[in-house]
Write an enzyme that holds these catalytic residues in place. Structure first.
Site: not given
Ligand code: SF4
Ligand code: SF4
Length: 390
Positions: A143, A198, A254, A258
């Site tokens: 990260d 997607c 979000c 999904c």
């Protein structure tokens, strides 16, 4: 005896590393070589447009140089191991027990993942040294490294970058945390992930409460709840506060909508990231009164320390304002009159203005006489106005 003298032994080492990574708790494991990241241009445009908001460390020329070329991270790097550890699915605890409880993003329900992931990458590096019988130069990140982590993960064949900007694995969805290990050792790469799965879906874009997902698969951080509640060290813009709802640290929305998480996101994550009992849903009025010492004791070694106490209490105040529940007035007034951080008092004033009952208004008028900080005074006046007009 070194393993790397013949090709079949090289392949053995790769499979041994993969197996070891699984054993220490990573469900996703892939390998790639350092190469120019495919979305470098997108990242540079994002920074040029100021979409990184207050995260100035993302915009320095050094940060850009390193991200442009992963080989600069570690001289002599030949391969990159990419791993992913699943965290608990937010659907596991989807509804707060009462409206006076806030919501924490699911990756932050347990211990601080940085330590957990880095420790395991170190273990892998030490085992590689032993297996290979030779010194190893390596660097581990999770990260925080100056790298385009999702590009590297895509190149290691683990998934694609979704419209919500998360890395999505076709087998696991997106509820996982990534780690990378740069090594000066040649390991055959896995084939990159090249398809965009997607399709025509836009669910994440439509569900985002602040409409901050951009068409080039980046996020306008200055409007994203994750940024506003964690990295942002200042005030939360008043026009965005209602959109935060009860989110007090990060946001999963979000990802929750999904289809790849709805279909493939298992409920439980790695036991290393198991939730602490109260962490998913902090009780807003109680936590608003945490002293610095109590905050430190409660959240030490968890991701919630990242927002610091002042940021966390600011977020709690916004969530309380959004509940408009008069039951929280006593805690809000105590905080307004005794809290040392002006940032927190300012957001508490806003919350009282949202609740707007005669008791809340009386407390605001009294605070107006005592308060000395100009920014808090502005918030108190705005709150009184909002309560009177509402
Ligand atoms: Fe929008 Fe929340 Fe996703 Fe940020 S984390 S892009 S605010 S849905
Ligand atoms: Fe892609 Fe739809 Fe998932 Fe958004 S919600 S990341 S568009 S599959």
């Amino acid at each position: 005896m070194a393993f790397l003298l013949y090709l079949p032994q090289k392949m053995n080492l790769k499979e041994l590393i993969r197996q070891l990574a699984h054993e220490v708790g990573f469900e996703l494991v892939g390998f790639t070589h350092p190469s120019p990241p495919p979305h470098l241009e997108t990242y540079l445009n994002w920074v040029a447009q100021g979409r990184h908001a207050g995260m100035a460390y993302l915009a320095t020329s050094r940060a850009q140089e390193l991200r442009a070329d992963p080989a600069r991270i570690l001289p002599g790097v030949q391969s990159i191991l990419v791993v992913g550890m699943r965290y608990f699915n937010p659907a596991r605890h989807s509804t707060p027990p009462t409206p006076l409880h806030g919501k924490v993003a699911a990756y932050a329900w347990g211990k601080d993942y940085h330590e957990i992931i880095l420790e395991r990458l170190e273990q892998i590096a030490h085992r590689i040294k032993t297996l290979n019988g030779a010194p190893l130069t390596y660097r581990a990140y999770t990260d925080t490294g100056p790298i385009l982590e999702r590009d590297i993960t895509m190149q290691a064949g683990l998934g694609w970058i979704g419209k919500n900007t998360c890395l999505i694995s076709p087998r696991h969805g997106s509820y996982f945390l990534l780690g990378v290990l740069f090594v000066d050792l040649k390991i055959d790469p896995d084939p990159p992930f090249t398809t965009d799965q997607c399709g025509k879906c836009r669910r994440c874009i439509e569900a985002c409460p602040t409409h901050c997902i951009l068409p080039d698969r980046t996020i306008d951080s200055s409007r994203c709840i994750s940024y506003l509640t964690i990295e942002n060290k200042g005030s939360i813009p008043a026009d965005l506060r209602p959109a935060l709802g009860n989110q007090v640290f990060g946001c999963d929305i979000c990802q929750q909508v999904c289809p790849w998480n709805l279909c493939f996101g298992k409920l439980d994550g790695s036991p290393h990231l198991a939730p602490h009992p109260e962490q998913p849903f902090p009780h807003l009025p109680t936590e608003l009164l945490l002293t610095p010492q109590q905050f430190k004791e409660k959240y030490q070694a968890t991701p919630l320390l990242r927002s610091k106490r002042r940021g966390f209490l600011r977020n709690l105040a916004v969530a309380l304002g959004n509940t408009r529940d008069p039951q929280s007035i006593p805690a809000l007034l105590t905080c307004l009159n005794h809290e040392e951080e002006p940032l927190v008092r300012a957001h508490v004033a806003w919350a009282l203005g949202q609740i707007g009952t005669p008791l809340a208004l009386k407390g605001l008028h009294e605070a107006l006489q005592q308060e000395r900080d100009p920014a808090v005074l502005d918030e108190i006046r705005a709150a009184i106005q909002s309560a009177q007009s509402g």
